[in-house]
Design a protein around this motif. Structure first.
Motif, mmCIF file in Angstrom:
data_model
loop_
_atom_site.group_PDB
_atom_site.id
_atom_site.type_symbol
_atom_site.label_atom_id
_atom_site.label_comp_id
_atom_site.label_asym_id
_atom_site.label_seq_id
_atom_site.Cartn_x
_atom_site.Cartn_y
_atom_site.Cartn_z
ATOM 1 N N GLN A 86 0.968 -1.457 0.270
ATOM 2 C CA GLN A 86 -0.217 0.264 0.417
ATOM 3 C C GLN A 86 1.014 1.294 0.198
ATOM 4 O O GLN A 86 0.465 2.270 -0.372
ATOM 5 N N ALA A 87 2.131 1.524 0.338
ATOM 6 C CA ALA A 87 2.743 2.328 0.609
ATOM 7 C C ALA A 87 3.385 2.816 -1.046
ATOM 8 O O ALA A 87 3.758 4.148 -0.875
ATOM 9 N N ALA A 88 3.656 1.726 -1.630
ATOM 10 C CA ALA A 88 3.518 2.130 -2.950
ATOM 11 C C ALA A 88 2.422 2.971 -3.850
ATOM 12 O O ALA A 88 3.638 4.238 -4.139
ATOM 13 N N PHE A 89 1.635 2.951 -3.456
ATOM 14 C CA PHE A 89 0.431 3.703 -3.403
ATOM 15 C C PHE A 89 -0.014 5.726 -2.994
ATOM 16 O O PHE A 89 -0.359 6.125 -3.220
ATOM 17 N N VAL A 90 0.807 5.123 -1.602
ATOM 18 C CA VAL A 90 1.003 6.696 -1.069
ATOM 19 C C VAL A 90 1.988 7.199 -1.569
ATOM 20 O O VAL A 90 1.872 8.532 -1.892
ATOM 21 N N GLY A 91 3.231 6.434 -2.309
ATOM 22 C CA GLY A 91 4.396 6.997 -2.870
ATOM 23 C C GLY A 91 3.993 7.986 -4.255
ATOM 24 O O GLY A 91 4.353 9.106 -4.312
ATOM 25 N N VAL A 92 2.790 7.282 -5.340
ATOM 26 C CA VAL A 92 2.445 7.680 -6.098
ATOM 27 C C VAL A 92 1.044 8.972 -5.796
ATOM 28 O O VAL A 92 1.712 9.633 -7.278
ATOM 29 N N VAL A 126 -2.876 -3.216 -11.384
ATOM 30 C CA VAL A 126 -2.399 -3.784 -10.536
ATOM 31 C C VAL A 126 -3.379 -5.022 -9.524
ATOM 32 O O VAL A 126 -3.600 -6.677 -9.481
ATOM 33 N N GLY A 127 -5.022 -5.227 -9.503
ATOM 34 C CA GLY A 127 -6.393 -5.731 -9.134
ATOM 35 C C GLY A 127 -6.292 -6.681 -10.342
ATOM 36 O O GLY A 127 -7.062 -7.189 -9.818
ATOM 37 N N PHE A 128 -5.738 -6.181 -11.232
ATOM 38 C CA PHE A 128 -5.949 -7.507 -12.626
ATOM 39 C C PHE A 128 -5.298 -8.729 -12.637
ATOM 40 O O PHE A 128 -6.581 -9.674 -12.547
ATOM 41 N N PRO A 129 -4.398 -9.125 -11.771
ATOM 42 C CA PRO A 129 -3.631 -10.122 -11.090
ATOM 43 C C PRO A 129 -4.781 -10.980 -9.658
ATOM 44 O O PRO A 129 -4.312 -12.196 -10.182
ATOM 45 N N ALA A 130 -5.212 -10.041 -9.346
ATOM 46 C CA ALA A 130 -6.471 -11.009 -8.785
ATOM 47 C C ALA A 130 -7.481 -11.287 -9.152
ATOM 48 O O ALA A 130 -7.838 -12.527 -8.491
ATOM 49 N N PHE A 145 5.418 -4.600 -6.923
ATOM 50 C CA PHE A 145 5.024 -3.613 -7.389
ATOM 51 C C PHE A 145 5.318 -2.628 -6.162
ATOM 52 O O PHE A 145 6.411 -1.334 -7.378
ATOM 53 N N ASN A 146 5.377 -2.706 -4.858
ATOM 54 C CA ASN A 146 5.938 -2.156 -4.809
ATOM 55 C C ASN A 146 7.277 -1.693 -4.623
ATOM 56 O O ASN A 146 7.887 -0.466 -4.757
ATOM 57 N N LEU A 147 8.545 -2.428 -5.296
ATOM 58 C CA LEU A 147 9.919 -2.570 -5.691
ATOM 59 C C LEU A 147 9.327 -1.735 -6.879
ATOM 60 O O LEU A 147 11.040 -0.975 -7.046
ATOM 61 N N ILE A 148 8.953 -1.855 -7.370
ATOM 62 C CA ILE A 148 8.919 -1.705 -8.786
ATOM 63 C C ILE A 148 8.092 0.145 -9.008
ATOM 64 O O ILE A 148 9.926 0.638 -9.501
ATOM 65 N N VAL A 149 7.846 0.836 -7.831
ATOM 66 C CA VAL A 149 7.269 2.551 -8.093
ATOM 67 C C VAL A 149 8.828 2.545 -6.917
ATOM 68 O O VAL A 149 9.058 4.037 -7.994
ATOM 69 N N ILE A 150 9.627 2.062 -5.953
ATOM 70 C CA ILE A 150 10.864 2.787 -5.777
ATOM 71 C C ILE A 150 11.222 2.565 -7.069
ATOM 72 O O ILE A 150 12.608 3.660 -6.685
ATOM 73 N N ASP A 151 11.902 1.943 -7.860
ATOM 74 C CA ASP A 151 12.796 1.580 -8.857
ATOM 75 C C ASP A 151 12.345 3.152 -9.501
ATOM 76 O O ASP A 151 13.301 3.473 -10.116
ATOM 77 N N ILE A 152 11.188 2.903 -10.401
ATOM 78 C CA ILE A 152 10.926 4.484 -11.099
ATOM 79 C C ILE A 152 11.282 5.020 -10.139
ATOM 80 O O ILE A 152 11.738 6.437 -11.557
ATOM 81 N N ILE A 153 10.412 6.087 -9.378
ATOM 82 C CA ILE A 153 11.265 6.970 -7.799
ATOM 83 C C ILE A 153 12.695 6.388 -8.491
ATOM 84 O O ILE A 153 13.145 8.288 -8.640
ATOM 85 N N LEU A 154 13.394 6.139 -8.096
ATOM 86 C CA LEU A 154 15.452 6.593 -8.567
ATOM 87 C C LEU A 154 14.853 6.783 -9.530
ATOM 88 O O LEU A 154 16.314 7.734 -10.226
ATOM 89 N N GLN A 155 15.516 6.507 -10.221
ATOM 90 C CA GLN A 155 15.558 6.045 -11.443
ATOM 91 C C GLN A 155 14.915 7.448 -12.995
ATOM 92 O O GLN A 155 15.735 7.933 -13.601
ATOM 93 N N TRP A 156 14.086 7.643 -12.256
ATOM 94 C CA TRP A 156 13.382 8.977 -12.874
ATOM 95 C C TRP A 156 13.329 10.538 -12.656
ATOM 96 O O TRP A 156 12.297 10.612 -11.789
ATOM 97 N N GLY A 157 14.584 10.609 -11.993
ATOM 98 C CA GLY A 157 14.970 11.378 -11.603
ATOM 99 C C GLY A 157 14.745 13.221 -11.488
ATOM 100 O O GLY A 157 14.365 13.729 -10.913
ATOM 101 N N ASN A 158 14.566 12.543 -13.362
ATOM 102 C CA ASN A 158 14.408 14.347 -13.471
ATOM 103 C C ASN A 158 13.058 14.921 -12.490
ATOM 104 O O ASN A 158 12.429 15.860 -13.336
ATOM 105 N N GLY A 259 10.330 12.091 -0.270
ATOM 106 C CA GLY A 259 11.425 11.004 -0.529
ATOM 107 C C GLY A 259 11.040 9.500 -0.604
ATOM 108 O O GLY A 259 10.028 8.529 -0.067
ATOM 109 N N PHE A 260 11.666 8.663 -1.227
ATOM 110 C CA PHE A 260 11.421 7.600 -1.863
ATOM 111 C C PHE A 260 11.134 6.235 -0.002
ATOM 112 O O PHE A 260 10.584 5.457 -0.435
ATOM 113 N N ARG A 261 11.894 6.735 0.385
ATOM 114 C CA ARG A 261 12.032 6.299 2.065
ATOM 115 C C ARG A 261 10.662 5.991 2.987
ATOM 116 O O ARG A 261 10.975 4.735 3.786
ATOM 117 N N SER A 262 10.670 6.727 2.089
ATOM 118 C CA SER A 262 9.110 7.148 2.960
ATOM 119 C C SER A 262 8.176 6.019 2.971
ATOM 120 O O SER A 262 6.599 5.806 3.607
#
Length: 338
Positions: A86-92, A126-130, A145-158, A259-262
Protein backbone atom coordinates in the motif's frame (compact mmCIF):
# COMPACT_ATOMS: atom_id res chain seq x y z
CA UNK A 1 -48.33 -17.91 -2.98
CA UNK A 2 -44.52 -17.99 -2.50
CA UNK A 3 -43.11 -16.52 0.68
CA UNK A 4 -40.92 -13.44 0.60
CA UNK A 5 -37.80 -15.51 1.09
CA UNK A 6 -38.78 -17.83 -1.76
CA UNK A 7 -39.42 -14.87 -4.01
CA UNK A 8 -35.93 -13.47 -3.43
CA UNK A 9 -33.29 -14.34 -5.98
CA UNK A 10 -30.14 -16.09 -4.88
CA UNK A 11 -28.20 -12.85 -5.32
CA UNK A 12 -30.61 -10.93 -3.07
CA UNK A 13 -30.46 -13.67 -0.42
CA UNK A 14 -26.67 -13.47 -0.42
CA UNK A 15 -26.76 -9.71 0.05
CA UNK A 16 -29.36 -9.98 2.82
CA UNK A 17 -27.19 -12.51 4.62
CA UNK A 18 -24.19 -10.20 4.39
CA UNK A 19 -26.26 -7.29 5.70
CA UNK A 20 -27.46 -9.23 8.75
CA UNK A 21 -24.03 -10.59 9.66
CA UNK A 22 -22.47 -8.96 12.70
CA UNK A 23 -25.25 -6.35 12.94
CA UNK A 24 -25.01 -4.66 16.34
CA UNK A 25 -28.09 -3.89 18.42
CA UNK A 26 -29.64 -0.42 18.45
CA UNK A 27 -28.17 0.40 21.85
CA UNK A 28 -24.72 -0.79 20.82
CA UNK A 29 -24.93 1.32 17.68
CA UNK A 30 -25.81 4.41 19.70
CA UNK A 31 -22.89 3.80 22.05
CA UNK A 32 -20.49 3.37 19.13
CA UNK A 33 -21.72 6.56 17.45
CA UNK A 34 -21.40 8.48 20.72
CA UNK A 35 -17.88 7.12 21.19
CA UNK A 36 -16.75 8.14 17.73
CA UNK A 37 -18.31 11.60 18.07
CA UNK A 38 -16.40 12.03 21.34
CA UNK A 39 -13.21 10.84 19.66
CA UNK A 40 -13.71 13.25 16.77
CA UNK A 41 -14.27 16.08 19.24
CA UNK A 42 -10.98 15.27 20.98
CA UNK A 43 -9.11 15.17 17.65
CA UNK A 44 -10.54 18.54 16.63
CA UNK A 45 -9.74 20.09 20.02
CA UNK A 46 -6.07 19.06 20.09
CA UNK A 47 -4.65 21.99 18.04
CA UNK A 48 -6.88 24.45 19.89
CA UNK A 49 -5.54 23.49 23.32
CA UNK A 50 -2.27 24.50 24.94
CA UNK A 51 -0.56 21.12 24.52
CA UNK A 52 3.07 20.22 23.82
CA UNK A 53 3.83 20.40 20.07
CA UNK A 54 4.27 16.64 19.88
CA UNK A 55 0.53 16.09 20.48
CA UNK A 56 -0.90 17.92 17.44
CA UNK A 57 2.00 16.67 15.28
CA UNK A 58 1.41 13.04 16.27
CA UNK A 59 -2.37 13.35 15.95
CA UNK A 60 -2.10 14.93 12.50
CA UNK A 61 0.31 12.26 11.22
CA UNK A 62 -2.07 9.57 12.48
CA UNK A 63 -5.06 11.20 10.77
CA UNK A 64 -3.08 11.42 7.51
CA UNK A 65 -2.35 7.69 7.53
CA UNK A 66 -5.94 6.67 8.33
CA UNK A 67 -7.15 6.70 4.67
CA UNK A 68 -4.21 4.48 3.63
CA UNK A 69 -5.06 2.02 6.41
CA UNK A 70 -8.75 2.09 5.46
CA UNK A 71 -7.80 1.46 1.82
CA UNK A 72 -5.68 -1.51 2.86
CA UNK A 73 -8.62 -2.77 4.92
CA UNK A 74 -10.96 -2.46 1.93
CA UNK A 75 -8.64 -4.62 -0.15
CA UNK A 76 -8.01 -7.27 2.51
CA UNK A 77 -10.98 -7.15 4.85
CA UNK A 78 -13.85 -6.31 2.49
CA UNK A 79 -12.64 -7.64 -0.85
CA UNK A 80 -10.78 -10.60 0.67
CA UNK A 81 -7.64 -9.97 -1.42
CA UNK A 82 -4.45 -10.67 0.51
CA UNK A 83 -2.29 -7.86 -0.87
CA UNK A 84 0.45 -5.71 0.56
CA UNK A 85 2.38 -2.80 -0.94
CA UNK A 86 0.00 0.00 0.00
CA UNK A 87 2.93 2.36 0.56
CA UNK A 88 3.57 2.28 -3.19
CA UNK A 89 0.23 3.98 -3.80
CA UNK A 90 0.90 6.41 -0.95
CA UNK A 91 4.11 7.27 -2.79
CA UNK A 92 2.33 7.66 -6.13
CA UNK A 93 -0.12 10.08 -4.52
CA UNK A 94 2.62 12.00 -2.72
CA UNK A 95 4.79 12.45 -5.81
CA UNK A 96 1.83 13.30 -8.05
CA UNK A 97 0.64 15.97 -5.65
CA UNK A 98 4.14 17.31 -4.98
CA UNK A 99 5.09 17.57 -8.66
CA UNK A 100 1.88 19.42 -9.51
CA UNK A 101 2.30 21.77 -6.54
CA UNK A 102 6.04 22.42 -6.95
CA UNK A 103 6.38 22.60 -10.72
CA UNK A 104 2.95 23.94 -11.70
CA UNK A 105 1.86 25.78 -8.53
CA UNK A 106 -1.57 24.12 -8.59
CA UNK A 107 -4.16 24.31 -5.80
CA UNK A 108 -4.87 21.32 -3.56
CA UNK A 109 -8.33 21.11 -5.14
CA UNK A 110 -6.45 19.87 -8.22
CA UNK A 111 -3.42 18.09 -6.77
CA UNK A 112 -5.32 15.88 -4.30
CA UNK A 113 -7.91 14.55 -6.81
CA UNK A 114 -5.09 14.03 -9.34
CA UNK A 115 -3.12 12.04 -6.75
CA UNK A 116 -6.14 9.87 -5.99
CA UNK A 117 -6.91 9.29 -9.66
CA UNK A 118 -3.34 8.29 -10.47
CA UNK A 119 -3.08 5.94 -7.49
CA UNK A 120 -6.54 4.49 -8.20
CA UNK A 121 -5.70 3.89 -11.86
CA UNK A 122 -2.49 2.06 -10.98
CA UNK A 123 -4.37 0.15 -8.29
CA UNK A 124 -6.88 -1.05 -10.88
CA UNK A 125 -3.99 -2.29 -13.05
CA UNK A 126 -2.44 -4.15 -10.14
CA UNK A 127 -5.90 -5.51 -9.32
CA UNK A 128 -6.09 -7.41 -12.60
CA UNK A 129 -3.85 -10.24 -11.33
CA UNK A 130 -6.40 -10.70 -8.54
CA UNK A 131 -8.72 -12.16 -11.19
CA UNK A 132 -6.30 -15.04 -11.73
CA UNK A 133 -4.38 -15.49 -8.50
CA UNK A 134 -5.13 -15.29 -4.80
CA UNK A 135 -3.69 -15.81 -1.36
CA UNK A 136 0.06 -15.62 -0.95
CA UNK A 137 0.64 -15.34 -4.72
CA UNK A 138 -1.25 -12.03 -4.85
CA UNK A 139 0.66 -10.95 -1.75
CA UNK A 140 3.96 -11.45 -3.60
CA UNK A 141 2.71 -9.68 -6.76
CA UNK A 142 1.56 -6.61 -4.83
CA UNK A 143 4.82 -6.53 -2.88
CA UNK A 144 6.72 -6.68 -6.15
CA UNK A 145 4.79 -3.65 -7.40
CA UNK A 146 6.03 -1.74 -4.35
CA UNK A 147 9.62 -2.48 -5.37
CA UNK A 148 8.91 -1.44 -8.97
CA UNK A 149 7.53 1.92 -7.83
CA UNK A 150 10.61 2.57 -5.69
CA UNK A 151 12.87 1.77 -8.64
CA UNK A 152 10.92 4.10 -10.95
CA UNK A 153 11.18 6.90 -8.37
CA UNK A 154 14.96 6.45 -8.19
CA UNK A 155 15.46 6.21 -11.95
CA UNK A 156 13.10 9.02 -12.99
CA UNK A 157 15.18 11.66 -11.28
CA UNK A 158 14.29 14.60 -13.54
CA UNK A 159 10.68 14.34 -12.31
CA UNK A 160 10.88 12.75 -8.86
CA UNK A 161 14.23 14.11 -7.73
CA UNK A 162 15.63 10.58 -7.56
CA UNK A 163 17.36 9.61 -4.34
CA UNK A 164 17.36 13.23 -3.20
CA UNK A 165 13.59 13.56 -3.36
CA UNK A 166 11.43 16.60 -3.99
CA UNK A 167 11.94 19.54 -1.69
CA UNK A 168 10.11 22.81 -1.37
CA UNK A 169 6.57 21.44 -1.43
CA UNK A 170 4.46 24.52 -0.64
CA UNK A 171 1.89 24.73 2.13
CA UNK A 172 -1.57 23.59 1.15
CA UNK A 173 -3.67 26.09 -0.77
CA UNK A 174 -7.33 25.10 -0.72
CA UNK A 175 -9.65 27.10 -2.99
CA UNK A 176 -6.90 29.72 -3.18
CA UNK A 177 -6.53 30.11 0.61
CA UNK A 178 -3.12 29.39 2.15
CA UNK A 179 -3.70 27.10 5.14
CA UNK A 180 -0.16 27.39 6.47
CA UNK A 181 1.13 24.82 8.95
CA UNK A 182 -0.99 25.52 12.03
CA UNK A 183 -4.57 24.86 13.13
CA UNK A 184 -6.20 25.76 9.75
CA UNK A 185 -4.16 23.07 7.99
CA UNK A 186 -4.81 20.56 10.78
CA UNK A 187 -8.58 21.13 10.72
CA UNK A 188 -8.67 21.04 6.91
CA UNK A 189 -6.91 17.66 6.90
CA UNK A 190 -9.27 16.27 9.55
CA UNK A 191 -12.27 17.50 7.54
CA UNK A 192 -11.00 15.98 4.29
CA UNK A 193 -10.19 12.66 5.95
CA UNK A 194 -13.61 12.60 7.63
CA UNK A 195 -15.24 13.17 4.22
CA UNK A 196 -13.24 10.28 2.77
CA UNK A 197 -14.33 7.99 5.61
CA UNK A 198 -18.00 8.90 5.17
CA UNK A 199 -17.73 8.19 1.44
CA UNK A 200 -15.97 4.89 2.08
CA UNK A 201 -18.62 3.87 4.61
CA UNK A 202 -21.32 4.60 2.03
CA UNK A 203 -19.54 2.36 -0.49
CA UNK A 204 -19.05 -0.49 1.99
CA UNK A 205 -22.66 -0.29 3.22
CA UNK A 206 -24.13 -0.12 -0.28
CA UNK A 207 -25.52 -3.05 -2.22
CA UNK A 208 -22.28 -3.16 -4.17
CA UNK A 209 -20.23 -3.35 -0.97
CA UNK A 210 -22.37 -6.18 0.38
CA UNK A 211 -21.98 -8.00 -2.93
CA UNK A 212 -18.21 -7.72 -2.54
CA UNK A 213 -18.42 -9.27 0.93
CA UNK A 214 -20.46 -12.15 -0.49
CA UNK A 215 -17.70 -12.73 -3.06
CA UNK A 216 -15.09 -12.58 -0.31
CA UNK A 217 -16.87 -15.18 1.82
CA UNK A 218 -17.47 -17.68 -0.99
CA UNK A 219 -16.59 -16.77 -4.56
CA UNK A 220 -17.84 -20.07 -5.99
CA UNK A 221 -21.23 -19.64 -4.33
CA UNK A 222 -21.40 -16.04 -5.54
CA UNK A 223 -20.74 -17.15 -9.12
CA UNK A 224 -23.37 -19.86 -8.84
CA UNK A 225 -26.10 -17.31 -8.06
CA UNK A 226 -25.14 -14.96 -10.85
CA UNK A 227 -22.84 -12.44 -9.12
CA UNK A 228 -20.05 -11.18 -11.37
CA UNK A 229 -16.81 -11.33 -9.41
CA UNK A 230 -14.25 -9.68 -11.68
CA UNK A 231 -15.37 -6.03 -11.71
CA UNK A 232 -15.94 -5.70 -7.92
CA UNK A 233 -12.40 -6.92 -7.16
CA UNK A 234 -10.80 -4.39 -9.49
CA UNK A 235 -13.11 -1.64 -8.22
CA UNK A 236 -12.24 -2.24 -4.57
CA UNK A 237 -8.55 -2.44 -5.42
CA UNK A 238 -8.83 0.91 -7.20
CA UNK A 239 -10.74 2.56 -4.34
CA UNK A 240 -8.33 1.23 -1.73
CA UNK A 241 -5.36 2.48 -3.76
CA UNK A 242 -7.00 5.88 -4.32
CA UNK A 243 -7.36 6.28 -0.55
CA UNK A 244 -3.66 5.52 -0.19
CA UNK A 245 -2.93 8.18 -2.82
CA UNK A 246 -5.02 10.60 -0.79
CA UNK A 247 -2.86 9.91 2.27
CA UNK A 248 0.22 10.47 0.13
CA UNK A 249 -0.99 13.86 -1.08
CA UNK A 250 -1.70 14.99 2.48
CA UNK A 251 1.66 13.66 3.64
CA UNK A 252 3.52 15.68 0.99
CA UNK A 253 1.88 18.90 2.23
CA UNK A 254 2.52 17.96 5.86
CA UNK A 255 6.23 17.22 5.42
CA UNK A 256 6.98 19.74 2.69
CA UNK A 257 9.22 17.06 1.21
CA UNK A 258 8.76 13.76 -0.63
CA UNK A 259 11.42 11.02 -0.53
CA UNK A 260 11.37 7.37 -1.59
CA UNK A 261 12.28 6.03 1.86
CA UNK A 262 8.82 6.95 3.15
CA UNK A 263 7.23 4.49 0.72
CA UNK A 264 9.40 1.38 0.90
CA UNK A 265 8.39 -2.13 1.92
CA UNK A 266 8.72 -1.36 5.63
CA UNK A 267 6.16 1.45 5.21
CA UNK A 268 3.84 -1.01 3.47
CA UNK A 269 4.30 -3.37 6.39
CA UNK A 270 3.26 -0.66 8.85
CA UNK A 271 0.08 0.09 6.89
CA UNK A 272 -0.63 -3.63 6.63
CA UNK A 273 -0.27 -3.90 10.40
CA UNK A 274 -2.69 -1.01 10.93
CA UNK A 275 -5.40 -2.89 9.04
CA UNK A 276 -4.74 -6.30 10.56
CA UNK A 277 -4.26 -5.21 14.18
CA UNK A 278 -7.19 -2.78 14.18
CA UNK A 279 -9.56 -5.29 12.64
CA UNK A 280 -10.35 -6.47 9.14
CA UNK A 281 -13.66 -5.58 7.53
CA UNK A 282 -14.29 -2.48 9.64
CA UNK A 283 -13.34 1.15 8.99
CA UNK A 284 -13.20 1.75 12.74
CA UNK A 285 -10.61 -1.02 12.99
CA UNK A 286 -8.27 0.87 10.65
CA UNK A 287 -8.58 3.99 12.79
CA UNK A 288 -7.69 2.03 15.93
CA UNK A 289 -4.82 0.35 14.08
CA UNK A 290 -3.43 3.72 12.95
CA UNK A 291 -3.56 4.98 16.52
CA UNK A 292 -1.65 1.94 17.77
CA UNK A 293 1.01 1.96 15.03
CA UNK A 294 1.46 5.72 14.51
CA UNK A 295 0.10 7.69 17.46
CA UNK A 296 1.37 5.69 20.43
CA UNK A 297 5.00 5.41 19.26
CA UNK A 298 5.01 9.11 18.36
CA UNK A 299 3.86 10.03 21.85
CA UNK A 300 6.12 7.44 23.48
CA UNK A 301 9.34 8.36 21.70
CA UNK A 302 11.52 5.70 23.43
CA UNK A 303 9.39 3.05 21.67
CA UNK A 304 10.02 4.45 18.16
CA UNK A 305 12.90 2.08 17.43
CA UNK A 306 10.84 -0.89 18.56
CA UNK A 307 7.65 -0.08 16.61
CA UNK A 308 8.00 -2.92 14.09
CA UNK A 309 8.98 -5.38 16.82
CA UNK A 310 6.06 -4.49 19.08
CA UNK A 311 3.59 -4.45 16.18
CA UNK A 312 4.83 -7.86 15.04
CA UNK A 313 4.49 -9.22 18.57
CA UNK A 314 0.95 -7.84 18.78
CA UNK A 315 0.04 -9.52 15.48
CA UNK A 316 1.36 -12.87 16.75
CA UNK A 317 -0.76 -12.53 19.89
CA UNK A 318 -3.84 -11.57 17.88
CA UNK A 319 -3.39 -14.47 15.45
CA UNK A 320 -3.53 -16.81 18.42
CA UNK A 321 -6.37 -15.11 20.30
CA UNK A 322 -8.34 -12.96 17.85
CA UNK A 323 -7.41 -13.51 14.16
CA UNK A 324 -9.90 -10.88 12.96
CA UNK A 325 -8.12 -8.08 14.84
CA UNK A 326 -9.32 -5.88 17.69
CA UNK A 327 -12.55 -4.69 16.06
CA UNK A 328 -12.64 -6.88 12.97
CA UNK A 329 -15.09 -9.40 11.64
CA UNK A 330 -12.93 -11.16 9.01
CA UNK A 331 -10.14 -13.56 9.94
CA UNK A 332 -6.94 -13.10 7.98
CA UNK A 333 -6.27 -16.81 8.38
CA UNK A 334 -9.25 -17.49 6.11
CA UNK A 335 -7.62 -15.42 3.36
CA UNK A 336 -4.25 -17.16 3.73
CA UNK A 337 -5.95 -20.54 3.21
CA UNK A 338 -7.50 -19.49 -0.11
Amino acid sequence: MNSASEAMTGKEQGEASARQRFMPSGRAQMMMVAGWILGLGIVIAIPLLDLPPIWPAAALLTVIYVPAAVGQNLIIGNAGLLAMGQAAFVGVGAYTSAVLAVRYDLDATVTIPAAMLMAGFLGALVGFPALRINGDYLFIVSLGFNLIVIDIILQWGNVTGGATGLTGVPTMHLFGADLGVGAPFYLAVVSLVLLSLITTHAIVSSRFGLTMEAIRDDEVAALSIGIATAAPKIYFFAVGSALAGFSGALLSYYLGYVGFRSFDVSASLLIFQMAVIGGLGRISGSIVGACIIILLPELLRPLQDYRLLLAGLLIVILMATRPQGILGKTKITNLIKK
